[in-house]
Enzyme design. Structure first.
Site, PDB file in Angstrom:
ATOM      1  N   ALA A 266     -63.537 -24.741  33.375  1.00 55.07           N
ATOM      2  CA  ALA A 266     -62.699 -24.156  34.418  1.00 55.07           C
ATOM      3  C   ALA A 266     -61.526 -23.358  33.853  1.00 55.07           C
ATOM      4  CB  ALA A 266     -62.164 -25.263  35.333  1.00 55.07           C
ATOM      5  N   GLY A 267     -61.440 -23.232  32.543  1.00 52.44           N
ATOM      6  CA  GLY A 267     -60.321 -22.511  31.952  1.00 52.44           C
ATOM      7  C   GLY A 267     -59.058 -23.333  31.872  1.00 52.44           C
TER       8      GLY A 267
ATOM      9  N   ASP B 221     -53.480 -23.403  23.459  1.00 49.66           N
ATOM     10  CA  ASP B 221     -53.949 -24.564  24.214  1.00 49.66           C
ATOM     11  C   ASP B 221     -53.484 -25.864  23.570  1.00 49.66           C
ATOM     12  OD1 ASP B 221     -55.170 -22.643  25.723  1.00 49.66           O
ATOM     13  OD2 ASP B 221     -57.199 -23.094  25.036  1.00 49.66           O
TER      14      ASP B 221
ATOM     15  N   GLU C 286     -61.442 -25.997  16.394  1.00 57.50           N
ATOM     16  CA  GLU C 286     -62.112 -25.168  17.388  1.00 57.50           C
ATOM     17  C   GLU C 286     -62.650 -23.882  16.768  1.00 57.50           C
ATOM     18  OE1 GLU C 286     -61.778 -24.043  22.056  1.00 57.50           O
ATOM     19  OE2 GLU C 286     -60.622 -25.642  21.139  1.00 57.50           O
TER      20      GLU C 286
ATOM     21  N   SER D  75     -58.719 -25.803  29.576  1.00 53.67           N
ATOM     22  CA  SER D  75     -58.724 -26.279  28.202  1.00 53.67           C
ATOM     23  C   SER D  75     -59.055 -27.755  28.078  1.00 53.67           C
ATOM     24  CB  SER D  75     -57.399 -25.972  27.499  1.00 53.67           C
ATOM     25  OG  SER D  75     -57.605 -25.983  26.096  1.00 53.67           O
ATOM     26  N   SER D  76     -60.196 -28.118  28.618  1.00 56.83           N
ATOM     27  CA  SER D  76     -60.713 -29.457  28.371  1.00 56.83           C
ATOM     28  C   SER D  76     -60.943 -29.680  26.881  1.00 56.83           C
ATOM     29  CB  SER D  76     -62.017 -29.660  29.142  1.00 56.83           C
ATOM     30  OG  SER D  76     -62.972 -28.663  28.812  1.00 56.83           O
ATOM     31  N   SER D  77     -61.253 -28.606  26.151  1.00 57.97           N
ATOM     32  CA  SER D  77     -61.495 -28.734  24.712  1.00 57.97           C
ATOM     33  C   SER D  77     -60.221 -29.136  23.972  1.00 57.97           C
ATOM     34  CB  SER D  77     -62.046 -27.424  24.145  1.00 57.97           C
ATOM     35  OG  SER D  77     -61.170 -26.344  24.416  1.00 57.97           O
TER      36      SER D  77
ATOM     37  N   TYR E  33     -65.600 -13.204  24.605  1.00 56.14           N
ATOM     38  CA  TYR E  33     -64.295 -13.536  24.033  1.00 56.14           C
ATOM     39  C   TYR E  33     -64.176 -12.961  22.625  1.00 56.14           C
ATOM     40  CZ  TYR E  33     -60.202 -16.518  23.067  1.00 56.14           C
ATOM     41  OH  TYR E  33     -58.954 -16.984  22.753  1.00 56.14           O
TER      42      TYR E  33
ATOM     43  N   THR F 188     -53.009 -13.114  24.342  1.00 55.76           N
ATOM     44  CA  THR F 188     -51.901 -12.718  23.475  1.00 55.76           C
ATOM     45  C   THR F 188     -51.755 -13.657  22.294  1.00 55.76           C
ATOM     46  OG1 THR F 188     -50.449 -13.943  24.975  1.00 55.76           O
ATOM     47  CG2 THR F 188     -50.547 -11.546  25.257  1.00 55.76           C
TER      48      THR F 188
END
Length: 388
Positions: A129-130, A178, A166, A132-134, A230, A39
């Site tokens: 793993a989803g 994120d 990003e 948001s390490s980024s 994505y 969203t």
């Protein structure tokens, strides 16, 4: 910060790489998105929280205008001169931290007279793993550079810079959720974010007092946002908005879906239906949390997963198995979290049922011949900060 990870460890790593002590240490958390998936880039609503797993960056000045970054998760440092910062100047893992420096300049920060820095990164946010390490990397570096260089940018501006890095440098078409969660999070609270206005409301979750915990079920099915799935979903959403004559799917209501179904092809309609109903689920979940407490949000989590599985088609068998096993063992609610095509599911679980849910999930994975998942609890934690 987690018991395994602290400022002293990051500072020690900096000293080992660069032969001197750092001038400061900052950190930023990963995030779990409680509800509101795909969203954010549709100008909609999300409700994530920062987690108690963090990326730490230690920083030290240089005498030139070179940015150099090292990390515990890559063998060799990467360097770039400030004058050479550009979206195509760096790649791989270094695009996240060095891309932030470029994005800060693009956001209006004057970097002409700043000195270069050495950075050393360490993290206990699981990669892929989803969680948001980024964004944890981007936000830790953003707050470090913002303070060290005296840029004076506020947290929403830093979130925009992280997203820009990003999108343009890494090449992942993600929204701003994120970075906002990582920068704005507070202990035992979620960040209710309007992704159009960027208005954020920090809302107490009350999980601790209610005897509830969020379990993360890492499937170890890796995903990469910069790859096709994505981007294809985002393109479908933009096509749906154009066909319906609106600026974004934020402007489509549940009551408009009958008209949308008549005007759109089946696949585009289902993509649109997910976003429209997910926006409403976020609003309903936040309202229910405020009025009835955290145990009341389970049905919205469950419905969110069904929508992502069937309409947006971003789940995988491992995620479905995790959700179904958690629900069957008594979870209040469960759903996949993150961009999809792998990564993690979350389950809201009573403290007393954590062992049962964990064992149920592991047994279900074993029965289907899947790789054993990693199951661990997370708590809502403070956002990005200086640690030393």
């Amino acid at each position: 910060m987690s018991d395994r990870f602290d400022a002293a460890e990051a500072a020690g790593g900096f000293t080992e790489y660069y032969g001197r002590a750092p001038g400061g240490v900052w950190s930023a958390p990963g995030r779990v998105n409680l509800i509101g998936e795909h969203t954010d880039y549709n100008d909609g609503f999300v409700f994530p929280f920062a987690i108690d797993r963090r990326t730490v960056v230690a920083l030290g000045d240089r005498d030139d205008q070179v940015l150099r970054v090292s990390s515990t998760f890559a063998p060799d440092p990467v360097s770039v001169h400030l004058d050479d910062l550009a979206p195509d100047a760096v790649s791989g893992w270094a695009a996240y931290p060095l891309g932030v420096a470029w994005a800060l300049r693009e956001s209006g920060a004057d970097l002409a007279h700043v000195r270069g820095v050495d950075l050393h990164l360490a993290s206990d946010v699981p990669i892929g793993a989803g969680l948001s390490s980024s964004a944890a990397i981007e936000c830790a570096v953003a707050v470090a550079l913002n303070e060290h260089w005296g840029l004076g940018l506020d947290r929403p501006a830093l979130a925009k810079a992280g997203q820009l890095a990003e999108n343009r440098v890494v090449g992942a078409p993600t929204g701003i959720m994120d970075q906002s969660a990582s920068l704005l999070g507070e202990a035992d609270a979620g960040v209710f974010l309007d992704c159009r206005s960027l208005d954020a409301d920090v809302i107490p979750l009350g999980f601790r007092d209610a005897g509830l915990v969020v379990l993360v079920i890492d499937t170890h099915v890796s995903h990469a946002h910069a790859t096709g799935g994505y981007a294809a979903r985002r393109a479908s959403c933009e096509a749906g908005a154009r066909a319906l004559g609106v600026d974004s799917l934020r402007d489509v209501r549940v009551a408009d879906l009958a008209r949308a179904e008549a005007e759109l092809d089946d696949e585009t309609f289902r993509r649109v239906r997910h976003v429209v109903t997910e926006n409403q689920r976020v609003l309903d979940a936040v309202r229910s949390l405020r009025e009835h407490g955290p145990a009341s949000i389970g049905p919205f989590l469950d419905a969110s997963h069904v929508s992502m599985r069937d309409d947006f088609e971003i789940s995988v068998p491992e995620l479905d198995t995790a959700v179904e096993a958690a629900q069957g063992a008594g979870a209040v609610g469960a759903r996949m979290t993150g961009g999809g095509f792998g990564g993690a599911a979350i389950a809201l679980v009573a403290d007393a049922l954590v062992p049962d849910v964990t064992e149920s999930v592991r047994a279900a994975f074993a029965a289907r011949g899947f790789r054993e998942p990693t199951v661990f609890a997370v708590a809502a934690a403070q956002g990005a900060r200086r640690d030393g």
